[in-house]
Structure formats: C-alpha cells, structure tokens
Motif scaffolding. Structure first.
Motif, PDB file in Angstrom:
ATOM      1  N   TYR A 186       1.809  -4.531   0.664  1.00  0.00           N
ATOM      2  CA  TYR A 186       2.310  -3.561   1.637  1.00  0.00           C
ATOM      3  C   TYR A 186       3.706  -3.107   1.210  1.00  0.00           C
ATOM      4  O   TYR A 186       4.461  -3.840   0.554  1.00  0.00           O
ATOM      5  CB  TYR A 186       2.369  -4.169   3.039  1.00  0.00           C
ATOM      6  CG  TYR A 186       1.009  -4.481   3.605  1.00  0.00           C
ATOM      7  CD1 TYR A 186       0.302  -3.531   4.343  1.00  0.00           C
ATOM      8  CD2 TYR A 186       0.409  -5.717   3.386  1.00  0.00           C
ATOM      9  CE1 TYR A 186      -0.947  -3.815   4.859  1.00  0.00           C
ATOM     10  CE2 TYR A 186      -0.850  -6.019   3.879  1.00  0.00           C
ATOM     11  CZ  TYR A 186      -1.525  -5.054   4.614  1.00  0.00           C
ATOM     12  OH  TYR A 186      -2.764  -5.328   5.108  1.00  0.00           O
ATOM     13  N   SER A 187       4.054  -1.897   1.598  1.00  0.00           N
ATOM     14  CA  SER A 187       5.367  -1.348   1.251  1.00  0.00           C
ATOM     15  C   SER A 187       5.768  -0.347   2.320  1.00  0.00           C
ATOM     16  O   SER A 187       5.035  -0.107   3.284  1.00  0.00           O
ATOM     17  CB  SER A 187       5.322  -0.684  -0.132  1.00  0.00           C
ATOM     18  OG  SER A 187       4.436   0.429  -0.137  1.00  0.00           O
ATOM     19  N   GLY A 188       6.952   0.246   2.137  1.00  0.00           N
ATOM     20  CA  GLY A 188       7.482   1.188   3.111  1.00  0.00           C
ATOM     21  C   GLY A 188       8.618   0.577   3.893  1.00  0.00           C
ATOM     22  O   GLY A 188       8.793  -0.655   3.930  1.00  0.00           O
ATOM     23  N   ASP A 189       9.421   1.412   4.568  1.00  0.00           N
ATOM     24  CA  ASP A 189      10.547   0.922   5.335  1.00  0.00           C
ATOM     25  C   ASP A 189      10.123  -0.057   6.411  1.00  0.00           C
ATOM     26  O   ASP A 189      10.853  -1.011   6.721  1.00  0.00           O
ATOM     27  CB  ASP A 189      11.296   2.095   5.979  1.00  0.00           C
ATOM     28  CG  ASP A 189      12.025   2.931   4.940  1.00  0.00           C
ATOM     29  OD1 ASP A 189      12.241   2.410   3.822  1.00  0.00           O
ATOM     30  OD2 ASP A 189      12.358   4.095   5.236  1.00  0.00           O
ATOM     31  N   LYS A 190       8.965   0.187   7.007  1.00  0.00           N
ATOM     32  CA  LYS A 190       8.460  -0.712   8.041  1.00  0.00           C
ATOM     33  C   LYS A 190       7.063  -1.198   7.694  1.00  0.00           C
ATOM     34  O   LYS A 190       6.228  -1.410   8.575  1.00  0.00           O
ATOM     35  CB  LYS A 190       8.477  -0.023   9.403  1.00  0.00           C
ATOM     36  CG  LYS A 190       9.905   0.278   9.875  1.00  0.00           C
ATOM     37  CD  LYS A 190       9.951   0.777  11.295  1.00  0.00           C
ATOM     38  CE  LYS A 190      11.403   0.988  11.732  1.00  0.00           C
ATOM     39  NZ  LYS A 190      11.488   1.468  13.138  1.00  0.00           N
ATOM     40  N   CYS A 191       6.799  -1.357   6.385  1.00  0.00           N
ATOM     41  CA  CYS A 191       5.537  -1.910   5.882  1.00  0.00           C
ATOM     42  C   CYS A 191       4.346  -1.091   6.363  1.00  0.00           C
ATOM     43  O   CYS A 191       3.273  -1.638   6.651  1.00  0.00           O
ATOM     44  CB  CYS A 191       5.383  -3.384   6.290  1.00  0.00           C
ATOM     45  SG  CYS A 191       6.759  -4.420   5.784  1.00  0.00           S
ATOM     46  N   GLU A 192       4.578   0.222   6.488  1.00  0.00           N
ATOM     47  CA  GLU A 192       3.492   1.083   6.972  1.00  0.00           C
ATOM     48  C   GLU A 192       2.494   1.440   5.880  1.00  0.00           C
ATOM     49  O   GLU A 192       1.434   2.016   6.179  1.00  0.00           O
ATOM     50  CB  GLU A 192       4.086   2.359   7.573  1.00  0.00           C
ATOM     51  CG  GLU A 192       4.773   3.297   6.576  1.00  0.00           C
ATOM     52  CD  GLU A 192       6.217   2.930   6.294  1.00  0.00           C
ATOM     53  OE1 GLU A 192       6.902   3.701   5.620  1.00  0.00           O
ATOM     54  OE2 GLU A 192       6.651   1.836   6.757  1.00  0.00           O
ATOM     55  N   CYS A 193       2.798   1.138   4.621  1.00  0.00           N
ATOM     56  CA  CYS A 193       1.940   1.534   3.501  1.00  0.00           C
ATOM     57  C   CYS A 193       1.118   0.349   3.014  1.00  0.00           C
ATOM     58  O   CYS A 193       1.665  -0.713   2.708  1.00  0.00           O
ATOM     59  CB  CYS A 193       2.774   2.081   2.348  1.00  0.00           C
ATOM     60  SG  CYS A 193       3.694   3.574   2.767  1.00  0.00           S
ATOM     61  N   ASN A 194      -0.179   0.579   2.926  1.00  0.00           N
ATOM     62  CA  ASN A 194      -1.085  -0.424   2.366  1.00  0.00           C
ATOM     63  C   ASN A 194      -1.292  -0.098   0.890  1.00  0.00           C
ATOM     64  O   ASN A 194      -1.969   0.868   0.541  1.00  0.00           O
ATOM     65  CB  ASN A 194      -2.414  -0.413   3.124  1.00  0.00           C
ATOM     66  CG  ASN A 194      -3.337  -1.536   2.678  1.00  0.00           C
ATOM     67  OD1 ASN A 194      -3.137  -2.140   1.630  1.00  0.00           O
ATOM     68  ND2 ASN A 194      -4.350  -1.819   3.482  1.00  0.00           N
ATOM     69  N   ASP A 195      -0.712  -0.897   0.016  1.00  0.00           N
ATOM     70  CA  ASP A 195      -0.766  -0.638  -1.424  1.00  0.00           C
ATOM     71  C   ASP A 195      -2.032  -1.176  -2.069  1.00  0.00           C
ATOM     72  O   ASP A 195      -2.123  -1.251  -3.303  1.00  0.00           O
ATOM     73  CB  ASP A 195       0.460  -1.254  -2.109  1.00  0.00           C
ATOM     74  CG  ASP A 195       1.741  -0.556  -1.692  1.00  0.00           C
ATOM     75  OD1 ASP A 195       1.650   0.584  -1.210  1.00  0.00           O
ATOM     76  OD2 ASP A 195       2.821  -1.157  -1.825  1.00  0.00           O
TER      77      ASP A 195
END
Length: 787
Positions: A528-537
């Motif tokens: 996961y990534s993004g400022d608030k872990c909104e992205c599922n990598d």
C-alpha cells in the motif's frame, strides 16, 4: 573434567546475567535504577540496551555507567538534651528534625533517635472526682494531702500544676431523681447538704497555686443520682477536648486522676432517657465550667475516649474506691486502663480513708516518667516500612520493640530506625513526612523523606533542556532524549500532538486500515502507498503472470502501472520501438495504421501485418459481380466457357457463413456484397480475403421484386369482402331477435299459469245492480228498484 566444570560455570553465569538483564527495565535512568542491582549507560552513541547490570553494560562496551547512589541522612535540628527549669525548654528526645534522601528499593539502616528523662519536665495533673456521697473521703484526703502531693511531685519535677473537676450524671430520668424531694435534697436527707444534680463541672483550671487548688477541693459538696452507674465519661471527654479551658500546656506530661467507686455509663445508655444524639467529641463548657450538652448528647463510647486520649497525649490513671473496689476494678477498669496510653495494665485502689492517694499519684508519675513508648505517626504510603529496634533491655543486642522501661535521670536509651522502600516506580509526590513521638508527650521527631528517583545526569548541570540533540523538542539526559509532551522518536522528531483521527483519519478508518499513524503520518503496510495508504500497489494488471510485467518492465503505483523506459501499456506489455511495424521503405504501417505495442493496428478498410492490403476499397464487390452471376445463376456477360476459366474461386451456398471454413479460425477479412442484375433482382455474396487467396461464396437464391397487381382481382376481392360482412351482420341481428322473442313468450306463459291472475278484479268493471236509499223511509225497496 575441569573443562566440563568451566563450561557449566559459564552457562550458569550467562543464565544469571540474562535473568538480571531481564529484571533491569526502565526507559529512563531513574526508572532503571529503582531496581536493585541495575545500572544505566549514558554514552551518546551506545546502541545496546541501556538498562542492565553493570557487568552486562561493560561487556556491551559502555564506558559511562551510572550506578545506584547511597542514602543521605541529614540532621536538620539536633538540640541537645535539657532538664528544663525556669526559663529553659526541656528536651527529652533528639534529633528533632531529620531529612532523608531515600534510594528506592534499598534498606536504610541505623537512623538513631535518643531519649533521656528531663529532670524538670512539665507535669499537668488534673483530678476528676466522683462527687457522690460514697466518695466523700477522697475530697477530704485531697484537701488534707494537697501540700504533701505537691511536695512529693516536686522531688520529680519542679514544673507542675494541678486542676480539678467533679462529675456525677445526666440530670434526667432514670439517671437522676426528678421528684421535688430529691431536687431539694439530692442526697435524700435534708440533714446532709448536697449540691444540686449536675453532669460535670470544671472547678479549677491547671495551676501551680496549691492554695487555690485546695480551696477548690474544699468547696466541693457531694450530690446524688438515681441509678448505681455514674456518668463520669461525660466529664472525662470534656477534660480531654477543652484544652484552653482546662489549661493543658503544649509541652507537658498530661495526667488525669479518674477517681470513682462504681461502673461508668457509655454510648447507648442514653437511649433509655430518650437521648439519641451521639456524642460529638467537642467542648461544651459554659462560662461557669458546666457541661451544657449532658441531656442532649449521649455518653461517649469507649472508642471515642481512647481516640481523644491518643490525639491529645493524655494519660488516664483510674483510682477505684469504695467497699467493692477490687471487684469494680477487675470487672471494668483494668481492661480499659490497658488500652489507654501510658502503659498502665490495671487501675489503682483507694484505701477506706483515701489516704493512699499521695502514693498513687507519685508512683503513677514515676512509672510514666521512667517508661517511653516510641510511636510512629501515619506513614505516608504503604510502600514505606519503618521498623524500630532498641537494646535498652539487653544492653547489647538490638531487639524489635518500641518500649523501654526503667529509665532514670542517668540512664537513657537510643532507638534504631530501619526504613525500607518497596516502591516499583517513582511516586508522584516525592517528598513526604511522618513523625516519631513518645506516647503521652507532645515532643516529636519530624522525619522528611525525599525519594531520590533521578540520576545526576537527569539534573542540573548535566541535563540539557530543549537540546539540539533532541530536535529542540526534548531534554537530553543520560544519553537519551526525554521528549516534551506531544513529541516522540529517538530524537523527538515526531509530532504526536492531536489525535490519530485528526492526522490520519479517513472514512475507511485510520490510514484506510492499511497502515499505522506515526508522527502524524501514515506508515503503510506492504503493498500500500499514498499519503493515507489509499493506494493498493498490488491491484495492477499482470503481464506474463507478473505484476506490470515484472520489475524489468514497470512497477505498480496506486493501482496503475508505471512503466520503465522502452515499455508502455496498461500492464507494461508493449515495447515503445516501432521497428517491427515499418515497411521496406521505412513507413510505419504503410501509412494506413498505428504501431501499437509493436504491432500495426490498421485503420478501417486495410489489413496485413503492415496494413498494406485494402479490404474495403471501391470495386471489390463490382469486380466479382460477373463471376458471382454466371456461377450461381448462369446469367451475366460471361458464357459458360469464360465462366469456367475466369471464376475458379467462386462457389455457391444456401447460407452465407461468416467464415470460409466454419469452425476454423483463419486470418481473413470478409466483405459482404449485394448487387443488382439486369432483371432488378438482388444477388448476395461474400468475399473472403486472406493473405494467400480470395474466395467468393454466392447465395444460391436471389431476391426479385414482385409483378404489377390485377385490378379485376382487387375489385372482386373487395366486393366479396363487403358481401360477406353484410351477411354476417344480418345473421347476428336475426339471432338476437329470436332470443328476445323466446324470452317474452316464456314470461307470458309463466303469468298465465299463475292462479292469482284468475281472481283479480277488472278495474273498469261496473256492477249491474244499483241501490238507492230514501231518506224519508226506513225500509228499503231493493226488489222494486231492481232493473
């Protein structure tokens, strides 16, 4: 054999070291050193566990080791012993104030306290007498022996004072007689002069004027009550709590001689007189010294008497007179004396003439003076234990006791205190106090305990507040950062103010439930990534069963592939190079398409690997029209011979398939054609164009337009339709009329057969006989008038 012993010895030492290391815990130096046997490393660049045993820290390479300190005992006030006397303050116990810096979880031994009798220590002696008739001899003895008592006391101390009060009982039934006879003569005999009934009167405040005390004794008259038991507890309570009225001195030995010949009333007895209000333990003396709440408040309880005696350091000596003094003493007062301060295990007995009051007073004071019982005031916490030892009885070996007896002016004693701290963490209130005092005396030793929970490196000048080593957000101490509130991290670099919801909250939870909120930022879990872990990598497309074609082609970023150079596509499946799409002359896809992912995507009407073939160019249907017409229907411009020679790739079929070989997948392009022949008929065929050949399939039937309609046929058809419609309507009308007539006839027959029809009268029928009555005659001539 020696090697085996050495091996097991090393294992044992290692195990002990591990146990100690596990025992030593604490995030700060002071918290670590609370545990006995632990030390702290304050090296700045030390990376191992800082709280451990001293040996373990040395093995791990620490060069600056902080060890536990020793207790510090400071005598703040240590006035020497003094016998007192005119203008001098007597001192019997020392030191008077001690300040102790106590190390947690470490026993402090041998704190010394000394006690010595002061020759002229003040004495306040108050006589509480039973004023009943049977105790009259005591008043007489006190009047006669007052000077002798004073002379005897003077051999023990030159600073003494006497006071006097008398008590009887509550002036209310059933304790005191209320009938007029006894209200006038309380003793029941007018020849005996008695004072009116009363509960308690304070007659003489404490004074060194023996003549004034003697006058007060002389002025006491007897009085009477009704029941055998008497209420001296009311007076005893007032003497103990009315300090200003009685005249108790702050630094004096306080003694009360309680003289009676009968049992005492106590709490609960007042209920028989309707007195329900408990005794409040307060002073209620009026200006004449009378107790004013006797008939309002109940008697004091034994517990209240004990409490007030301890609170006010008062020694009570019970003196029992009368013929049954031995029985009364053993039944009631011996047990009570053992509970009160002073160490008296029994009461004293008066002789018949009360002349032994002199010996009782002198011996009681000597016994009090020669005994010391060292008491501990309230210890501030349960984690602090204080034990008292002395060798006053053995002379050599210490024993655990608080009491010493047999002291003289030359023989004094010392007490040894052991203070044990059992705290597991530093208390919020680090400074606390408690006292030591000889029971029955106002003298005391004040002891101040300061729990030393901080190492020197946590204090000035070593400590560095708001240090640059701590990002200016904390205090550098003992090799670590102690962060200010709201900051965390080894160097206090993380802002932890506010709530996690404010910094990292989303509608789906903290960090979208895909990470932890640290330093007001989301630390995402793997994938996961993004400022608030909104992205599922891990949610990108795969190519060759690898996410984004593998690391050589690209990576997944927030659900989309980010391709490396030379690759493109949603899954990085495509090469950026157009070499595979170029023709021999260098054009890309022959100018008829786009090179996508290394392959040509042809525009409409073109085909082939490089879009060099035209499948929808004008003329493809027209070019195959003649062959389709001659093969399928034998018409057109070709004769049979020409048709056979020129149209070898043409065949017929009842249905035109989308594939030239149904069920098989070939790389072909299909062109559907519809042409019109000379007879205005439409011929349908498909042209199947592949890279290697071209096939034409013609539908074996054609669609021709219909011929012109016949007017006669149309006219006859319309006339016939109109005739049939009229005939149908006529039949329907005839059928409906027949049904209606049939219904009317049936109803008529039903009415004819009804019997009522025959008896009914015709409304227009008129009878054939008329009767006329002559008003002049009484007879009727019906027959003559009949026609």
């Amino acid at each position: 054999m020696d090697g085996v012993i050495l091996f097991f010895g090393l294992i044992l030492l290692y195990s002990i070291s591990n146990v100690c290391t596990q025992y030593c815990t604490g995030a700060r130096c002071g918290n670590c050193l609370i545990n006995d046997g632990c030390a702290w490393c304050k090296d700045l660049k030390y990376s191992s566990r800082r709280c451990a045993t001293e040996n373990q820290l040395a093995v791990d390479g620490c060069s600056a080791i902080v060890k536990r300190k020793d207790h510090i005992v400071q005598l703040v006030q240590d006035d020497d012993f003094s016998d007192g006397g005119p203008g001098l303050e007597p001192v019997q116990i020392k030191p008077q104030k001690i300040k102790i810096k106590l190390i947690p979880n470490k026993r402090l031994n041998n704190v010394m306290v000394f006690y010595k009798i002061a020759k002229n220590f003040p004495l306040d002696l108050y006589f509480l007498n039973d004023a009943s008739y049977t105790m009259r001899q005591l008043a007489s003895s006190l009047n006669r022996l007052a000077d002798d008592i004073a002379s005897d006391i003077a051999t023990l101390t030159t600073d003494f004072r006497f006071g006097l009060g008398t008590a009887m009982d509550k002036v209310i039934n059933p304790f005191t007689r209320q009938d007029p006879k006894y209200l006038v003569s309380p003793c029941g005999d007018s020849a005996i002069y008695c004072d009116l009934p009363y509960s308690f009167i304070h007659r003489q405040s404490l004074t060194n004027n023996i003549a004034a005390f003697t006058r007060a004794v002389r002025n006491v008259n007897t009085t009477g009550n009704q029941d055998a038991t008497e209420g001296l507890f009311d007076g005893l309570m007032q003497i103990m709590v009315c300090g200003d009225r009685i005249g108790w001195r702050k630094k004096a030995r306080r003694m009360i001689i309680y003289a009676t010949d009968i049992n005492f009333h106590q709490a609960g007895d007042g209920r028989v007189a309707g007195i329900l209000q408990p005794n409040d333990g307060l002073c209620h003396l009026d200006s004449q010294g009378k107790y004013t709440m006797a008939e309002i408040q109940d008697y004091p309880s034994v517990g209240q008497i004990l409490q007030k005696a301890r609170e006010n350091n008062i020694n009570v000596i019970f003196v029992i007179g009368g013929a049954n003094n031995k029985l009364v003493r053993s039944l009631y007062y011996d047990k009570l004396a053992a509970l009160l301060p002073g160490g008296f295990n029994n009461a004293s007995e008066l002789t018949t003439d009360a002349s032994n009051i002199l010996d009782i007073v002198g011996n009681s004071y000597r016994r009090l003076r020669e005994t010391v019982n060292l008491k501990i005031g309230k210890v501030p916490s349960r984690e602090l234990d204080v034990e008292i030892y002395t060798n006053c009885r053995t002379g050599q070996e210490l024993e655990k006791t608080q009491t010493c007896t047999g002291l003289t002016l030359e023989k004094w004693t010392n007490f040894t205190l052991d203070i044990i701290s059992n705290i597991t963490r530093c208390p919020d209130q680090r400074v606390s106090n408690f006292t030591l005092f000889p029971e029955g005396l106002e003298e005391l030793v004040e002891i101040e305990i300061e729990h030393v929970c901080d190492c020197d490196c946590q204090l000035e000048p070593e400590v560095e507040p708001d240090s640059d080593k701590c990002s200016y957000n904390g205090t550098y101490e003992c090799g670590i950062c102690n962060c200010n509130p709201g900051w965390i991290g080894d160097q206090c670099e993380c802002d932890d103010r506010g709530t996690a919801e404010e910094a990292c909250g989303t509608p789906n939870g903290i960090c979208n439930n895909a990470g932890n909120c640290t330093c007001r930022k989301c630390e995402c879990f793997d994938g996961y990534s993004g400022d608030k872990c909104e992205c599922n990598d891990m949610n990108c497309r795969n190519y060759n069963k690898l996410l984004c074609g593998g690391p050589d082609r690209g990576r997944c970023d927030c659900g989309k592939c980010v391709c490396n150079a030379n690759y493109t596509g949603e899954a990085c499946e495509c090469l950026m190079s157009t070499a595979s799409c170029q023709t021999n002359n260098g054009t890309v896809c022959s100018g008829n398409g786009d090179c996508v992912c290394g392959r040509c995507q042809c525009r409409s009407g073109f085909r082939g690997e490089v879009c060099d073939k035209c499948t929808s160019c004008p003329g493809i249907c027209q070019n195959n029209k003649d062959c389709a017409e001659c093969v399928a229907f034998g018409s057109g411009i070709y004769n049979p011979t020409e048709c056979t020679q020129l149209c070898t790739n043409v065949r017929t079929a009842p249905i035109l398939e989308r594939e030239i070989f149904p069920g098989q997948h070939t790389n072909i392009t299909i062109k559907s054609c519809i042409i019109e022949d000379d007879q205005k008929c439409f011929i349908s065929f498909n042209v199947y164009d592949s890279d290697s050949s071209q096939e034409v399939v013609v539908k074996d039937t054609k669609r021709c337009p219909a011929g012109s309609p016949d007017p006669l046929t149309i006219g006859l058809s319309i006339s016939g339709a109109i005739f049939l419609l009229g005939l149908l309507l006529l039949l329907i009308w005839k059928l409906l009329t027949m049904l209606y007539d049939n219904m009317e006839y049936s109803r008529f027959e039903s009415e004819i057969q009804n019997p009522v029809w025959e008896r009914s009268k015709n409304p227009i029928y008129e009878g054939c006989v008329t009767t006329v009555e002559n008003p002049m005659r009484e007879e009727h001539c019906d027959e003559e008038l009949m026609n």
